[in-house]
Design a protein around this motif. Structure first.
Motif, short mmCIF file in Angstrom:
data_model
loop_
_atom_site.label_atom_id
_atom_site.label_comp_id
_atom_site.label_asym_id
_atom_site.label_seq_id
_atom_site.Cartn_x
_atom_site.Cartn_y
_atom_site.Cartn_z
N VAL A 181 0.84 -1.19 0.00
CA VAL A 181 0.00 0.00 0.00
C VAL A 181 0.88 1.24 0.00
O VAL A 181 1.83 1.35 0.78
CB VAL A 181 -0.92 0.02 1.24
CG1 VAL A 181 -1.66 1.35 1.34
CG2 VAL A 181 -1.90 -1.15 1.19
N ASP A 182 0.56 2.18 -0.87
CA ASP A 182 1.27 3.45 -0.95
C ASP A 182 0.28 4.56 -0.62
O ASP A 182 -0.64 4.82 -1.39
CB ASP A 182 1.85 3.63 -2.36
CG ASP A 182 2.74 4.85 -2.48
OD1 ASP A 182 2.72 5.70 -1.56
OD2 ASP A 182 3.46 4.96 -3.49
N PHE A 183 0.48 5.20 0.52
CA PHE A 183 -0.48 6.22 0.97
C PHE A 183 -0.38 7.50 0.15
O PHE A 183 -1.22 8.39 0.33
CB PHE A 183 -0.29 6.50 2.46
CG PHE A 183 -0.80 5.40 3.34
CD1 PHE A 183 -2.14 5.34 3.70
CD2 PHE A 183 0.05 4.42 3.81
CE1 PHE A 183 -2.62 4.32 4.50
CE2 PHE A 183 -0.42 3.39 4.63
CZ PHE A 183 -1.76 3.33 4.96
N SER A 184 0.64 7.63 -0.69
CA SER A 184 0.68 8.78 -1.58
C SER A 184 -0.26 8.61 -2.76
O SER A 184 -0.51 9.54 -3.52
CB SER A 184 2.11 9.01 -2.08
OG SER A 184 2.53 7.95 -2.91
N VAL A 185 -0.81 7.39 -2.90
CA VAL A 185 -1.78 7.10 -3.96
C VAL A 185 -3.00 6.44 -3.31
O VAL A 185 -3.19 5.23 -3.39
CB VAL A 185 -1.19 6.17 -5.04
CG1 VAL A 185 -2.15 6.03 -6.22
CG2 VAL A 185 0.17 6.67 -5.51
N PRO A 186 -3.85 7.22 -2.62
CA PRO A 186 -4.99 6.65 -1.92
C PRO A 186 -5.96 5.94 -2.86
O PRO A 186 -6.08 6.29 -4.03
CB PRO A 186 -5.66 7.87 -1.27
CG PRO A 186 -4.60 8.92 -1.23
CD PRO A 186 -3.75 8.68 -2.44
N GLY A 187 -6.60 4.95 -2.33
CA GLY A 187 -7.56 4.17 -3.11
C GLY A 187 -7.62 2.77 -2.58
O GLY A 187 -6.84 2.38 -1.71
N GLY A 188 -8.56 1.98 -3.05
CA GLY A 188 -8.69 0.62 -2.56
C GLY A 188 -9.11 0.61 -1.11
O GLY A 188 -10.15 1.17 -0.75
N GLN A 189 -8.29 0.01 -0.25
CA GLN A 189 -8.64 -0.08 1.17
C GLN A 189 -8.23 1.17 1.94
O GLN A 189 -8.46 1.27 3.15
CB GLN A 189 -7.98 -1.31 1.79
CG GLN A 189 -6.47 -1.30 1.83
CD GLN A 189 -5.90 -2.61 2.31
OE1 GLN A 189 -5.20 -3.30 1.59
NE2 GLN A 189 -6.21 -2.98 3.55
N VAL A 190 -7.64 2.16 1.27
CA VAL A 190 -7.20 3.40 1.92
C VAL A 190 -8.31 4.44 1.85
O VAL A 190 -8.89 4.66 0.79
CB VAL A 190 -5.92 3.94 1.25
CG1 VAL A 190 -5.52 5.27 1.86
CG2 VAL A 190 -4.79 2.93 1.35
#
Length: 367
Positions: free
Chosen positions: A34-43
């Motif tokens: 998971v990359d929090f700089s690219v939110p999406g999915g489970q973020v």
């Protein structure tokens, strides 16, 4: 995906399998992280308590106004908050310098105390700075300076690695600047009145990892666990209440803060791998930013000399520093009576917390 398939295999528990997967794979196989700089999915975006921290107090701690922070949660992990680098330009340098120059000083405790006479560990910075400035950094060479042999430092209530407990009679003053930073971050996440009572600082190199564990030794689990990262990046695994539950992998970059509270406070977690800065430069760009010459009144941030930062920057070219801050006792709570221990036992090996590929080839107590 290969990582997902691993969690369905028999034998080892799901957490250990993914830990080994991310520990051993090359840097190109990180599609499941998971990359929090690219939110999406489970973020998803998480709400902060903006009114709990004044802009002035945030600035005094070296942080942007809370209204400017971005905070995220993860589906399936209530109480977990991820805050990508909320630090003001140049302010990360203060915390790096403190972790390398000030916090390892006595009376705080570090892994080197297990193997060296007290007089040998009284000035790790002074004994190491010239070596660090002059020797080319390489992730493959053996550590040379004492700072490069540093694996952990404990603050406040010192964690007893043998009993996995804290005690009233093994305590030193908690750094006031770090306490102030922690209080502001906790308040912004809805935990006003948080008291920073214990800290474990971890020092990683490219061959280091942090074993699978749960932070459950604190007597008060209603208070959050705060985690601050500086330097090179890493993969962090956050699992469940049992190791049979497959963890979620995520990136942590310099300046990022994680808060584990509520349900997520007692979940298994680990760091299988330290990664080079994804920007492709020796240090992340956020660490090249200059500190403002006009600091606010009462700021806990100090300017670093060019000489000091040169040493810190050389260290960080192949290293990562993590600070985890905890509240051990609830308001008015006391430690239970202890018997048969002086509360000062330390780790039988410097790698009981770290898993280091080089250390495993040596005797357990070798530095």
């Amino acid at each position: 995906m290969a990582a997902a398939a691993l969690t369905r295999e028999g034998g080892e528990d799901a957490f250990r399998r993914l830990f080994r997967f991310y520990r051993q794979r090359d840097a190109s196989d990180l599609r499941g992280v998971v990359d929090f700089s690219v939110p999406g999915g489970q973020v998803f975006r998480s709400q902060l308590s903006i009114s709990s921290v004044s802009d002035q107090d945030a600035s005094r701690a070296g942080l942007q106004p809370v209204s400017q922070w971005k905070a995220y949660g993860l589906s399936g992990y209530p109480g977990f908050i991820f805050i990508p680098n909320p630090f003001l330009p140049g302010c990360q340098r203060h915390w790096v310098k403190q972790c390398l120059k000030l916090y390892p000083e006595k009376p705080n405790v570090c892994n080197l105390d297990l193997h060296m006479a007290p007089e040998k560990t009284t000035d790790l910075w002074g004994q190491s700075k010239e070596q660090l400035r002059q020797v080319p950094c390489s992730s493959k060479r053996e550590p040379r300076s004492l700072l490069e042999k540093l694996r952990w430092v404990t603050l406040g209530y010192h964690y007893n690695w043998d009993t996995k407990k804290y005690s009233a009679n093994h305590h030193t003053p908690f750094p006031s600047d770090l306490a102030f930073l922690s209080e502001q971050v906790a308040a912004a996440c809805g935990f006003r009145g948080f008291q920073a009572q214990a800290g474990i600082l971890n020092y990683y190199h490219f061959d280091s990892s942090l074993g699978i564990h749960v932070d459950e030794s604190e007597l008060d689990h209603s208070r959050p666990l705060l985690s601050f990262s500086f330097g090179q990046s890493s993969i962090f695994l956050l699992g469940g209440l049992k190791r049979e539950e497959a963890p979620t992998a995520m990136f942590m970059h310099s300046g990022d803060i994680m808060v584990m509270s509520g349900f997520s406070r007692l979940l298994y977690h680990a760091v299988p791998r330290v990664l080079p800065n994804p920007e492709g430069t020796a240090l992340p760009s956020c660490l090249h930013q200059a500190l403002s010459s006009d600091l606010p009144v009462g700021s806990v941030i100090e300017h670093s000399s060019d000489e000091d930062w040169q040493v810190c920057a050389k260290y960080l070219q192949s290293s990562r520093i993590n600070m985890t801050i905890r509240q051990v006792l609830a308001q008015g709570q006391k430690f239970p009576e202890e018997s048969g221990t002086n509360g000062k036992g330390q780790a039988p090996s410097e790698d009981s917390y770290h898993e280091n590929s080089k250390a495993k080839r040596h005797k357990p107590n070798a530095v």
